[in-house]
Design a protein around this motif. Structure first.
Motif, short mmCIF file in Angstrom:
data_model
loop_
_atom_site.label_atom_id
_atom_site.label_comp_id
_atom_site.label_asym_id
_atom_site.label_seq_id
_atom_site.Cartn_x
_atom_site.Cartn_y
_atom_site.Cartn_z
N GLU A 268 -16.23 42.75 -12.68
CA GLU A 268 -16.43 43.54 -13.89
C GLU A 268 -15.10 44.08 -14.41
O GLU A 268 -14.92 44.30 -15.60
CB GLU A 268 -17.40 44.68 -13.60
CG GLU A 268 -17.86 45.44 -14.82
CD GLU A 268 -18.99 46.39 -14.52
OE1 GLU A 268 -19.07 47.44 -15.19
OE2 GLU A 268 -19.79 46.11 -13.60
N VAL A 269 -14.17 44.30 -13.48
CA VAL A 269 -12.83 44.77 -13.83
C VAL A 269 -11.82 43.70 -13.45
O VAL A 269 -11.86 43.17 -12.34
CB VAL A 269 -12.50 46.09 -13.08
CG1 VAL A 269 -11.09 46.56 -13.43
CG2 VAL A 269 -13.53 47.16 -13.37
N ALA B 74 -14.01 53.33 -9.99
CA ALA B 74 -12.68 53.59 -9.42
C ALA B 74 -11.68 52.54 -9.89
O ALA B 74 -10.53 52.86 -10.22
CB ALA B 74 -12.76 53.60 -7.90
N ALA B 75 -12.12 51.27 -9.95
CA ALA B 75 -11.23 50.20 -10.40
C ALA B 75 -10.86 50.36 -11.88
O ALA B 75 -9.75 50.02 -12.29
CB ALA B 75 -11.89 48.85 -10.17
N LYS B 76 -11.81 50.86 -12.69
CA LYS B 76 -11.52 51.09 -14.10
C LYS B 76 -10.51 52.22 -14.28
O LYS B 76 -9.63 52.16 -15.15
CB LYS B 76 -12.81 51.44 -14.84
CG LYS B 76 -13.79 50.29 -14.99
CD LYS B 76 -15.07 50.77 -15.68
CE LYS B 76 -16.08 49.65 -15.83
NZ LYS B 76 -17.35 50.12 -16.43
N PRO C 12 -1.87 47.41 -6.07
CA PRO C 12 -2.40 47.37 -7.43
C PRO C 12 -3.92 47.19 -7.40
O PRO C 12 -4.44 46.35 -6.67
CB PRO C 12 -1.71 46.15 -8.05
CG PRO C 12 -1.37 45.27 -6.88
CD PRO C 12 -1.10 46.19 -5.73
N ILE C 13 -4.63 47.97 -8.20
CA ILE C 13 -6.08 47.87 -8.25
C ILE C 13 -6.44 46.86 -9.35
O ILE C 13 -6.64 47.21 -10.50
CB ILE C 13 -6.72 49.25 -8.48
CG1 ILE C 13 -6.22 50.24 -7.43
CG2 ILE C 13 -8.25 49.15 -8.44
CD1 ILE C 13 -6.45 49.79 -5.98
N LEU C 14 -6.50 45.61 -8.96
CA LEU C 14 -6.72 44.51 -9.89
C LEU C 14 -8.19 44.34 -10.24
O LEU C 14 -8.53 43.82 -11.31
CB LEU C 14 -6.18 43.21 -9.30
CG LEU C 14 -4.71 43.22 -8.87
CD1 LEU C 14 -4.33 41.87 -8.26
CD2 LEU C 14 -3.80 43.55 -10.04
N ASN C 15 -9.07 44.77 -9.33
CA ASN C 15 -10.51 44.59 -9.51
C ASN C 15 -11.25 45.53 -8.57
O ASN C 15 -10.62 46.30 -7.81
CB ASN C 15 -10.90 43.13 -9.26
CG ASN C 15 -10.34 42.62 -7.94
OD1 ASN C 15 -10.52 43.23 -6.89
ND2 ASN C 15 -9.62 41.50 -8.00
N GLU C 16 -12.57 45.46 -8.59
CA GLU C 16 -13.36 46.40 -7.78
C GLU C 16 -13.24 46.12 -6.28
O GLU C 16 -13.43 47.03 -5.47
CB GLU C 16 -14.82 46.40 -8.21
CG GLU C 16 -15.49 45.06 -8.34
CD GLU C 16 -15.49 44.55 -9.77
OE1 GLU C 16 -16.53 43.99 -10.18
OE2 GLU C 16 -14.47 44.70 -10.47
N ASP C 17 -12.92 44.86 -5.89
CA ASP C 17 -12.69 44.60 -4.47
C ASP C 17 -11.51 45.41 -3.96
O ASP C 17 -11.57 46.01 -2.88
CB ASP C 17 -12.42 43.11 -4.24
CG ASP C 17 -13.70 42.32 -3.99
OD1 ASP C 17 -14.79 42.92 -4.07
OD2 ASP C 17 -13.60 41.11 -3.71
N MET C 18 -10.42 45.42 -4.74
CA MET C 18 -9.24 46.17 -4.30
C MET C 18 -9.52 47.67 -4.29
O MET C 18 -8.99 48.40 -3.44
CB MET C 18 -8.04 45.85 -5.20
CG MET C 18 -7.54 44.41 -5.08
SD MET C 18 -7.37 43.79 -3.38
CE MET C 18 -6.26 45.00 -2.67
N ALA C 19 -10.35 48.14 -5.21
CA ALA C 19 -10.75 49.55 -5.17
C ALA C 19 -11.52 49.84 -3.89
O ALA C 19 -11.31 50.87 -3.23
CB ALA C 19 -11.59 49.90 -6.40
N TRP C 20 -12.42 48.93 -3.53
CA TRP C 20 -13.22 49.10 -2.32
C TRP C 20 -12.34 49.12 -1.07
O TRP C 20 -12.48 49.97 -0.20
CB TRP C 20 -14.24 47.97 -2.23
CG TRP C 20 -15.02 47.91 -0.96
CD1 TRP C 20 -14.97 46.95 0.01
CD2 TRP C 20 -16.02 48.85 -0.51
NE1 TRP C 20 -15.84 47.24 1.03
CE2 TRP C 20 -16.49 48.39 0.74
CE3 TRP C 20 -16.52 50.04 -1.03
CZ2 TRP C 20 -17.46 49.08 1.47
CZ3 TRP C 20 -17.49 50.71 -0.30
CH2 TRP C 20 -17.95 50.23 0.93
#
Length: 391
Positions: A6-7, A43-45, A296-304
């Motif tokens: 989504e992000v 969080a990713a957004k 870097p928070i590229l997407n929601e996986d990296m946020a997780w």
């Protein structure tokens, strides 16, 4: 099948936000609460970069240096800095000093073999702090390099070229060490009292770089980092790197696994607060080194992944009274980082005090200093030019 997010952000887009002063940067401890309260998508957004930090003993570290030439020329075959032997089997006046190399004349070496108070890590700390050290070199002499010896005081600015190069840093997980025997044992994890009277451990937990990117999706060759108070780079996998460890449901390895090889950018900008020579009684010398890596928070996986908490990190407990003389051994238990940081764990029905070898306060300070650099636009992220293998 490609994963649909989504992000989706790129490092270039995040760098543009950094340049404009609009990037949202938090440290890894702050990210834990953000992911818990808002979820990984929100969080990713919201977040662009998560900063990590660790300040821990890193024995596989050292410094390349070149002493320069003054006629008559010399090809060094033996080199010492403050009586700590350096490796000189390189070019004419290139050498490498390792942090675990002890001084030849340390009085503890003569009285208590193996109990060194001063070594390579202390030499490097002294140089970074602006102190002078004693350089001594010997050579066998050749027609093109006739000089046979040299001795003088030098500081960092007197050396022609200096580069910190660490073959193995930032272990992704490591053993918590206990001693089940009836005598005290002296190890690279510090002294361990008999009959499981202390458990020593070394990690920054939820602040630790490779726990925040467990599959090394954003960390690879060319990643710019904080290294001992200055900028540095990841130059690849470190020695003893394990790419396919057993993992828990969050992807956190359950045994010692990934490692990084690191190189400095400019040693003269380093701060000796983040490079400290150490001596472990009965084992020898080493150094604690500060490393911070931006994720870097590229997407929601990296946020997780960057939402990992001390509760999610399980560390193996091993018996160093038996394992390290024999080189084998079983895992006695897995305990969480939260339990280790509480001050004691329960093992075999006994409450055992825990002892951290990693400074949490300095690890957090490193993450915050890196955060400040990014917010001020003084530190941009880099795209890895080559991945580090991980499952």
């Amino acid at each position: 099948m490609a994963t649909t997010f989504e992000v989706n952000k790129t490092i270039s887009e995040i760098n543009e936000r950094i340049k404009k002063g609009k990037a949202v940067v938090v440290n890894a401890e702050e990210m834990v609460e953000i992911v818990r309260s808002k979820g990984k998508v929100e969080a990713a957004k919201e977040i662009d970069v998560v900063t990590t930090g660790t300040f821990s003993p890193m024995c596989s570290s050292g410094m390349f240096f070149n002493i320069g030439q003054v006629p008559p020329l010399i090809k060094t075959s033996e080199v010492w800095l403050n009586n700590v032997p350096c490796y000189a089997g390189l070019a004419a006046v290139d050498s490498y000093i390792g942090v675990t190399e002890p001084s030849d004349d340390d009085p503890l070496n003569k009285v208590h073999p193996g109990r060194f108070a001063y070594g390579g890590g202390h030499v490097i700390e002294d140089l970074i702090a602006g102190k002078t050290v004693r350089l001594k070199a010997k050579a066998y002499g050749t027609d093109c390099y006739p000089r046979r010896e040299i001795e003088k005081d030098v500081s960092l600015k007197d050396l022609k070229d200096v580069s910190i190069l660490n073959p193995r840093n930032c272990y992704q997980n490591y053993n918590a060490a206990v001693n089940m025997t009836s005598r005290t044992v002296y190890t690279y994890m510090g002294p361990l009292k008999p009959n499981q009277r202390n458990v020593n451990f070394a990690t920054a937990g939820q602040l630790s770089p490779l726990f925040n990117d467990p599959y090394l999706k954003t960390i690879g060759m060319g990643t710019r980092i904080f290294l001992a108070g200055a900028k540095g780079y990841v130059i690849g996998a470190g020695t003893q790197h394990v790419k396919t460890p057993q993992r828990n449901e969050r992807g956190i390895p359950l045994t010692p696994s990934g490692t990084l090889m690191l190189k400095s950018s400019n040693v003269t900008e380093m701060d000796s607060r983040y490079f400290r020579g150490l001596s472990f009684p009965g084992y020898g010398c080493t150094a604690s080194i500060g490393v911070g890596i931006p994720i870097p928070i590229l997407n929601e996986d990296m946020a997780w992944y960057t939402g990992v908490s001390d509760e999610d990190i399980q560390m193996p407990v091993k018996d160093y009274g038996y394992d390290y003389p024999n080189g084998v051994g079983n895992i006695l238990a897995h305990v969480t980082m939260k339990e280790l940081k509480s001050g004691s764990i329960s093992l075999n029905g006994k409450d055992i005090p825990t002892v951290p070898l990693t400074s949490h306060s300095i690890s957090l300070e490193i993450a915050d200093k890196l955060k400040d650099w990014i917010q001020k636009g003084e530190f941009l992220l880099t795209e890895p030019v080559e991945e580090i293998e991980s499952d």
